[in-house]
Design an enzyme around this catalytic site. Sequence first.
Site, PDB file in Angstrom:
ATOM      1  N   GLU A  74       0.841  -1.198   0.000  1.00  0.00           N
ATOM      2  CA  GLU A  74       0.000   0.000   0.000  1.00  0.00           C
ATOM      3  C   GLU A  74       0.878   1.250   0.000  1.00  0.00           C
ATOM      4  O   GLU A  74       2.040   1.217   0.415  1.00  0.00           O
ATOM      5  CB  GLU A  74      -0.890  -0.091   1.249  1.00  0.00           C
ATOM      6  CG  GLU A  74      -1.888   0.975   1.513  1.00  0.00           C
ATOM      7  CD  GLU A  74      -2.863   1.315   0.403  1.00  0.00           C
ATOM      8  OE1 GLU A  74      -2.407   1.655  -0.700  1.00  0.00           O
ATOM      9  OE2 GLU A  74      -4.070   1.305   0.669  1.00  0.00           O
ATOM     10  N   ASP A  75       0.309   2.352  -0.467  1.00  0.00           N
ATOM     11  CA  ASP A  75       1.062   3.608  -0.487  1.00  0.00           C
ATOM     12  C   ASP A  75       1.134   4.245   0.898  1.00  0.00           C
ATOM     13  O   ASP A  75       2.191   4.684   1.341  1.00  0.00           O
ATOM     14  CB  ASP A  75       0.471   4.594  -1.511  1.00  0.00           C
ATOM     15  CG  ASP A  75      -1.047   4.772  -1.373  1.00  0.00           C
ATOM     16  OD1 ASP A  75      -1.657   4.164  -0.469  1.00  0.00           O
ATOM     17  OD2 ASP A  75      -1.625   5.521  -2.181  1.00  0.00           O
ATOM     18  N   ASP A 124      -3.424   5.737   6.676  1.00  0.00           N
ATOM     19  CA  ASP A 124      -3.854   7.013   7.240  1.00  0.00           C
ATOM     20  C   ASP A 124      -4.767   6.705   8.440  1.00  0.00           C
ATOM     21  O   ASP A 124      -4.264   6.386   9.514  1.00  0.00           O
ATOM     22  CB  ASP A 124      -4.559   7.783   6.113  1.00  0.00           C
ATOM     23  CG  ASP A 124      -4.923   9.205   6.479  1.00  0.00           C
ATOM     24  OD1 ASP A 124      -4.166   9.829   7.229  1.00  0.00           O
ATOM     25  OD2 ASP A 124      -5.949   9.699   6.001  1.00  0.00           O
ATOM     26  N   PHE A 167      -0.765  16.435   4.093  1.00  0.00           N
ATOM     27  CA  PHE A 167      -1.231  15.793   2.870  1.00  0.00           C
ATOM     28  C   PHE A 167      -0.096  15.704   1.856  1.00  0.00           C
ATOM     29  O   PHE A 167       0.475  16.719   1.459  1.00  0.00           O
ATOM     30  CB  PHE A 167      -2.424  16.551   2.283  1.00  0.00           C
ATOM     31  CG  PHE A 167      -3.152  15.740   1.263  1.00  0.00           C
ATOM     32  CD1 PHE A 167      -4.103  14.801   1.663  1.00  0.00           C
ATOM     33  CD2 PHE A 167      -2.862  15.870  -0.085  1.00  0.00           C
ATOM     34  CE1 PHE A 167      -4.758  14.010   0.721  1.00  0.00           C
ATOM     35  CE2 PHE A 167      -3.508  15.084  -1.031  1.00  0.00           C
ATOM     36  CZ  PHE A 167      -4.455  14.162  -0.629  1.00  0.00           C
ATOM     37  N   ARG A 226       0.689  11.760  -9.144  1.00  0.00           N
ATOM     38  CA  ARG A 226       1.064  10.382  -8.816  1.00  0.00           C
ATOM     39  C   ARG A 226       2.447  10.050  -9.369  1.00  0.00           C
ATOM     40  O   ARG A 226       3.177   9.243  -8.834  1.00  0.00           O
ATOM     41  CB  ARG A 226       0.066   9.383  -9.423  1.00  0.00           C
ATOM     42  CG  ARG A 226      -1.298   9.388  -8.767  1.00  0.00           C
ATOM     43  CD  ARG A 226      -2.097   8.172  -9.254  1.00  0.00           C
ATOM     44  NE  ARG A 226      -3.517   8.293  -8.985  1.00  0.00           N
ATOM     45  CZ  ARG A 226      -4.109   7.963  -7.841  1.00  0.00           C
ATOM     46  NH1 ARG A 226      -3.397   7.494  -6.840  1.00  0.00           N
ATOM     47  NH2 ARG A 226      -5.402   8.091  -7.691  1.00  0.00           N
TER      48      ARG A 226
HETATM   49  P1  IMP Z   1      -7.387   5.309   5.257  1.00  0.00           P
HETATM   50  O1  IMP Z   1      -8.532   4.345   5.134  1.00  0.00           O
HETATM   51  O2  IMP Z   1      -7.800   6.587   5.932  1.00  0.00           O
HETATM   52  O3  IMP Z   1      -6.164   4.715   5.903  1.00  0.00           O
HETATM   53  O4  IMP Z   1      -7.127   5.748   3.784  1.00  0.00           O
HETATM   54  C1  IMP Z   1      -5.991   5.515   3.127  1.00  0.00           C
HETATM   55  C2  IMP Z   1      -6.112   6.071   1.734  1.00  0.00           C
HETATM   56  O5  IMP Z   1      -6.362   7.489   1.755  1.00  0.00           O
HETATM   57  C3  IMP Z   1      -4.787   5.887   1.051  1.00  0.00           C
HETATM   58  O6  IMP Z   1      -4.718   4.639   0.408  1.00  0.00           O
HETATM   59  C4  IMP Z   1      -4.749   7.068   0.102  1.00  0.00           C
HETATM   60  O7  IMP Z   1      -5.391   6.724  -1.092  1.00  0.00           O
HETATM   61  C5  IMP Z   1      -5.553   8.151   0.820  1.00  0.00           C
HETATM   62  N1  IMP Z   1      -4.649   9.100   1.520  1.00  0.00           N
HETATM   63  C6  IMP Z   1      -4.448   9.209   2.838  1.00  0.00           C
HETATM   64  N2  IMP Z   1      -3.561  10.185   3.140  1.00  0.00           N
HETATM   65  C7  IMP Z   1      -3.174  10.691   1.950  1.00  0.00           C
HETATM   66  C8  IMP Z   1      -2.228  11.730   1.591  1.00  0.00           C
HETATM   67  O8  IMP Z   1      -1.552  12.388   2.401  1.00  0.00           O
HETATM   68  N3  IMP Z   1      -2.103  11.968   0.256  1.00  0.00           N
HETATM   69  C9  IMP Z   1      -2.803  11.279  -0.690  1.00  0.00           C
HETATM   70  N4  IMP Z   1      -3.674  10.301  -0.391  1.00  0.00           N
HETATM   71  C10 IMP Z   1      -3.867  10.017   0.923  1.00  0.00           C
HETATM   72 MG    MG Z   2      -4.213   3.738  -1.281  1.00  0.00          MG
END
Ligand code: IMP
Ligand code: MG
Length: 175
Positions: A97-98, A101, A150, A163
């Site tokens: 995963e990238d 969050d 962000f 990206r």
């Molecule tokens: P989570 O369910 O809140 O953990 O969401 C994670 C997803 O939110 C990641 O896979 C990203 O696609 C997006 N995301 C969260 N933080 C960032 C950020 O700082 N930049 C860009 N995308 C983010």
């Molecule tokens: Mg993602």
Amino acid sequence: MSEKIRVLISEEEIEKRILQMAKDISEFYQREPVHLVSVLKGGVFFTCELAKRLTVPVSIDFMSVSSYGDGTKSSGVVKVIKDLDEAIEGKHVLVVEDIVDSGRTLSYLLDNLKSRKPKSLHLCTLLDKPERRVTDVHVDYTGFEIPDEFVVGYGLDYMQHYRNLPYIGVVELDA
Ligand code: IMP
Ligand code: MG
């Protein structure tokens, strides 16, 4: 309104870290094949760079999930947009995963994958924002812990842009 990108983690730093992660991961699997589950779209850049450096046999599949929310925050309601092409039963699965969050998307995804009975299930993320965690997620391999800002680049987007940046940057909006 326009935006500027401030470099947070350089391309060199990322490459160095990914090489180390690939060594750690290869060592962990001890020559057993690993099945990478890359999370679209953001996880793809990291997946490719990591996969190139792994020394164990690798197969790759892709999954796309979306969480409903107000755009910048996820609600925890997750929908599968594209499922895996292949079964994962009996395989050593590593989710790539990238960013983690709130943890909501990953928490859903890991539960979903676990029910398919992989031989093992681990999680690898390039970035982690621990301050933002709402749902507990066990991360096995983390590239970088970052503050609550962000970020874009290396797969991460701001409204589908950036990206392709080869580094991680912070979006700075100026009116
Ligand atoms: P989570 O369910 O809140 O953990 O969401 C994670 C997803 O939110 C990641 O896979 C990203 O696609 C997006 N995301 C969260 N933080 C960032 C950020 O700082 N930049 C860009 N995308 C983010
Ligand atoms: Mg993602």
